[in-house]
Design a protein around this motif. Structure first.
Motif, short mmCIF file in Angstrom:
data_model
loop_
_atom_site.label_atom_id
_atom_site.label_comp_id
_atom_site.label_asym_id
_atom_site.label_seq_id
_atom_site.Cartn_x
_atom_site.Cartn_y
_atom_site.Cartn_z
N ALA A 1 0.83 -1.21 0.00
CA ALA A 1 0.00 0.00 0.00
C ALA A 1 0.86 1.25 0.00
O ALA A 1 0.54 2.26 -0.64
CB ALA A 1 -0.93 -0.02 1.21
N ASP A 2 2.00 1.15 0.76
CA ASP A 2 2.90 2.29 0.83
C ASP A 2 3.49 2.61 -0.54
O ASP A 2 3.69 3.77 -0.91
CB ASP A 2 4.02 2.03 1.83
N ALA A 3 3.82 1.52 -1.26
CA ALA A 3 4.38 1.75 -2.60
C ALA A 3 3.39 2.49 -3.49
O ALA A 3 3.76 3.42 -4.23
CB ALA A 3 4.78 0.41 -3.23
N GLU A 4 2.14 2.07 -3.42
CA GLU A 4 1.10 2.77 -4.18
C GLU A 4 0.98 4.22 -3.73
O GLU A 4 0.84 5.14 -4.53
CB GLU A 4 -0.24 2.05 -4.03
N PHE A 5 1.06 4.38 -2.41
CA PHE A 5 0.95 5.73 -1.85
C PHE A 5 2.12 6.61 -2.31
O PHE A 5 1.95 7.77 -2.67
CB PHE A 5 0.91 5.66 -0.32
#
Length: 907
Positions: free
Chosen positions: A301-305
């Motif tokens: 999710a962090d990568a997407e963020f």
């Protein structure tokens, strides 16, 4: 029964033993032989039995409880071989000789209890052979009764089970070790089941992860830990089938805890095999990887963020190759760098964007990142369109699969506005810091410290100026971040409480207070700064406070001296004031003998718990400074250990708590007659104002004592003079009486005598006042009291002191007025009255005394036709200067006399 007896099992031997005990019970009159070392024909079945027992391999003994100490009366060869003793060393002794240092006390107690209760007992106990070696003895003991139920013998058999005991211990240790290994895997759940999936063992890790204890899960189906959906799909059976098919089955799924919560497990299931290799069940081992799974989900999710952040961030985010060439720039970076098309700058060397020192910093940061470090710098660079900006830059490596940097990440933030603000702020702070440091007053910024209940218990230094350090004598760089109680251990609570009130109430306060540990006084003002902080500005006022204290001490001594106290009280009052003002332990006044050596202290002042010096002393016993005192020199010694005059006698002085001292000699006619001494139990650096204060007190005390002694001598002289004057007046009256005895007209004679008596009364009154002044009211009362009863006079007026001349004149004047009133006026009858009133009149500028004599209630009066001596005396007035108005009113005589106050009070 034959020699094969020795090969019987223990159970068979115990059966034979029971038969032997029965046989023994049938021999009431014969005891067994101690042993049968050589075969002989058996005369009876019992002898055959004893012979067989002697030959058996099972060690056996018999004891006789009917003898003292229950001695052994029979033993077989096997017992002697087991213990290593000879028959003569065994028979006749109690069995306890087999006990030794390794024998278990609780086993001995169990044997004694069985013997006491006459019952059988089988127990394992550590015994010792003749050579001292221990062995584990499987002992059987029991009673032997005769046919009538009487106890005849006690029987005992022994088996050396040392090796079996050791084997059991080894097995137990092995099992414990295996269990410890099994349970030590606390981070991993290990579950053992039978072939049907029923739990047979459960380690500590399973309890920690799943929540059930081993006791709760043994005998339960392992399906309890599977989720309802996995139970529905038969997941457990699928894992078992995988074990049979592949030798193991991976387990990566959600499982259930006892509390119903779920966790993500990663593990494996394998087959449990017996020693013969047969399948006995399953072993399922797994660990809780919920956190790792959640972290992986979060990272995704962090990568997407981060992808969205890069697109929206205002920072200029760039990716460089290892040579510094631009390969990527974020959308937000292009906007802040004013780049419309990245292709315009793609491949450009990034360090070339920076000029001067910025270029050097960029190259250095790039080199640091290539080496795996993090580079950071701030510098100026123009945008693509040429607009100057200031940047904060961080350069970090992007590592490849081999762990070495393969690319460079550069993040630049536009801090132009912040830098401009910081420059203005720095200039402002420099300005105010300069003022802050140039202050002669100490300045503190403090922040309160609260306990768990929220109550303020301390405060911490946030900032102080240079003057603070000068005023308290502590380096300023050593206090920031520390609390006041840490900087000044034992400081008075008021230094915390008052500043706490400033924060709590928001109201400023002023203070004058001492820091006891520094012995310094400070005056200042504390004020709130918002939140938990406050400010304090202050000055040291130690000298002022101490000067005020000394001044108050001098005023107090002056008031005490004016109170008319005696000489002893004068010395004690001075000592008490000195002690309180200087904060010392002892102050006293001692007299020096005519020999210059003896020293007597009648009484001294001491602080609570401080010893007195009252007593007789030799001055030379306390140091070489005695000679200074004899010569009239003041002695000031900060520390008796350090001063050469007292270092040799320091122990003697410290024994009376005189570690520091000030001695002021009192000199009369060239000789030291007394010493005012000040002592304390701790070293002290005496200041010149303090020593001067001691001298002042000593001088005032000396003057007061001398004045009091002079007054006492004057009183004695006055009393003697009064006595002689009275005698002289009496003689004058007597001579006048003798001389005028032949005069036929007695009235003038009596008037003369009364005038002499009035004069004598005035002299007596002045002598009582040391011939300095007499109170007008007292003069009136003394003179008029001889003329009539006091009730017939009304005296009213302020206190007025009459000088000696005015007192004599007023006495004669009042006497003449009273004499005339008694002859002709209001006092000649029974009801007449006289009012004598006086006041101070300042209407004419210079204050003057006005005295009015008014008679009433007597017979009508008329003015005299002639003026005699009495009338002329009245006309002279209060001080012989006239200013008398006499009115002969029909109600009575009124006389008003005036005199300047300066003349009335002239000495």
């Amino acid at each position: 029964m034959d020699n094969d007896l020795r090969y019987l099992s223990r159970e068979e031997l115990e059966a034979e033993v029971r038969r032997l005990r029965a046989k023994l019970a049938d021999r009431p009159d014969h005891g067994p032989s101690p042993s049968y070392p050589h075969p002989r024909p058996a005369s009876t079945d019992t002898d055959v039995l004893f012979s067989a027992v002697d030959k058996t391999g099972l060690p056996m003994i018999l004891t006789d409880p009917n003898q003292d100490d229950d001695p052994i009366v029979f033993t077989n060869r096997a017992f002697l071989d087991l213990t290593g003793y000879g028959i003569d060393e065994v028979v006749g002794r109690n069995c306890r000789f087999l006990q030794g240092p390794d024998t278990e006390p609780d086993r001995v107690d169990a044997i004694r209890t069985a013997l006491r209760e006459n019952r059988d007992l089988t127990v394992e106990i550590t015994n010792h052979r003749r050579d001292g070696t221990p062995f584990v003895n499987a002992l059987f003991v029991g009673p032997v009764f005769d046919g009538e139920g009487r106890l005849r013998y006690r029987f005992g058999s022994q088996i050396d089970v040392t090796e079996a005991h050791r084997n059991r211990e080894r097995i137990a240790e092995s099992e414990a070790r295996q269990r410890a290994i099994f349970d030590s895997a606390s981070e991993m759940a290990i579950i053992v089941t039978d072939t049907a999936g029923t739990v047979t063992d459960w380690n500590v890790g399973a309890t920690r992860i799943l929540g059930w204890s081993a006791e709760e899960m043994r005998g339960q189906p392992i399906e309890r830990i599977f989720t309802p959906e996995d139970r529905t799909t038969g997941q457990m059976r699928k894992e078992m089938d995988g074990v049979f098919r592949d030798g193991h089955a991976e387990d990566m799924r959600w499982h259930l805890r006892k509390d119903g919560g779920r966790f993500y497990a990663v593990g494996d299931m394998t087959s449990l095999r017996g020693l013969d290799g047969t399948h006995r069940g399953f072993v399922k081992a797994f660990s809780d990887r919920t956190q790792e799974r959640n972290l992986a989900t979060k990272e995704q999710a962090d990568a997407e963020f981060m992808r969205s952040v890069l697109a929206s961030s205002a920072d200029c985010i760039k990716v460089l190759d290892l040579d510094g060439g631009l390969t990527f720039m974020s959308e937000g970076g292009m906007q802040v760098m004013e780049v419309s098309d990245f292709n315009h700058i793609k491949g450009c060397p990034w360090p070339s964007f920076w000029q001067g020192q910025g270029n050097a910093d960029a190259l250095a940061a790039l080199a640091t990142a290539r080496d795996g470090g993090i580079g950071h710098f701030q510098g100026g660079a123009d945008t693509f369109l040429g607009n100057a900006k200031w940047w904060d830059v961080q350069v970090t490596p992007i590592f490849g699969p081999d762990g070495r940097p393969e690319r460079i990440l550069s993040v630049s933030r536009d801090i132009s506005e912040r830098r401009s603000f910081e420059e203005r702020l720095a200039a402002s702070e420099a300005h105010w810091r300069g003022l802050f440091e140039r202050l002669s007053e100490g300045f503190i910024v403090g922040e309160v410290v609260r306990d768990q209940t929220g109550r303020i218990t301390d405060w911490r230094y946030v900032d102080v100026n240079s003057a603070w350090g000068r005023l308290v004598g502590i380096a300023t760089d050593s206090v920031v971040g520390r609390t006041i109680r840490e900087v000044f251990p034992g400081i008075e609570d008021a230094w915390v409480d008052e500043f706490a009130d400033v924060v709590e109430t928001g109201e400023p306060v002023t203070f004058v207070r001492q820091v006891g540990t520094l012995a310094r006084w400070y005056e200042g003002r504390a004020f709130p700064l918002g939140g938990e902080r406050f400010g304090v500005i202050f000055l040291e006022v130690t000298e002022r406070v101490e000067a005020d204290t000394r001044r108050s001490g001098l005023l107090e001594l002056g008031e005490r001296l004016r109170a008319g106290i005696d000489t002893d009280a004068i010395a004690m009052a001075a000592a008490a004031i000195l002690g309180r003002v200087l904060g010392v332990g002892r102050v006293g006044y001692g007299t020096v003998g005519s020999d210059g050596e003896s020293f007597v202290v009648e009484e001294d002042w001491t602080a609570t718990g401080f010893p007195t010096l009252a007593g007789h002393y030799r001055m030379d016993d306390y140091g070489l400074y005695a000679e200074d005192l004899r010569q009239g020199r003041t002695v000031v010694i900060p520390d008796v250990r350090e001063d050469p005059r007292t270092s040799a006698s320091a122990a003697t002085l410290e024994a009376v708590s005189a570690r520091t001292l000030v001695n002021i000699p009192i000199v009369e006619k060239g000789r030291t007659v007394a010493v005012l001494f000040v002592n304390d139990g701790q070293p002290r650096s005496w200041t010149e104002p303090e020593v001067s204060f001691v001298r002042q007190i000593a001088e005032l005390t000396r003057q007061a004592v001398e004045r009091r002694r002079a007054e006492e001598r004057q009183d004695l002289l006055n009393h003697e003079l009064s006595h002689r004057l009275k005698n002289t007046m009496a003689m004058v009256v007597s001579i006048a009486h003798q001389t005028l005895r032949s005069v036929p007209e007695r009235e003038p004679v009596e008037a003369f005598q009364k005038r002499i008596q009035a004069l004598a009364s005035a002299h007596d009154l002045l002598l009582r006042k040391d011939w300095t002044a007499a109170d007008l009211r007292t003069v009136c009362r003394e003179v008029l009291g001889t003329a009539a009863e006091a009730r017939r006079f009304t005296l009213d007026g302020p206190d007025v002191a009459l000088g000696p001349s005015a007192a004599l004149s007023a006495s004669l004047l009042l006497h003449e007025l009273a004499t005339n009133a008694a002859k002709y006026g209001s006092l000649s009858g029974e009801e007449g009255q006289v009012e004598v009133r006086w006041w101070i009149d300042g209407a004419t500028g210079e204050p003057g005394l006005v005295l009015r004599w008014r008679e009433h209630g007597g017979p009508p009066v008329t003015a005299p036709t002639r003026r005699g001596f009495g009338s002329r005396l009245i006309r002279t007035g209060l001080v012989g200067t006239g200013e008398v108005d006499v009115t002969y009113d029909t109600d009575g005589v009124i006389a008003v006399m005036r005199a300047p106050m300066v003349e009335v009070q002239r000495s």
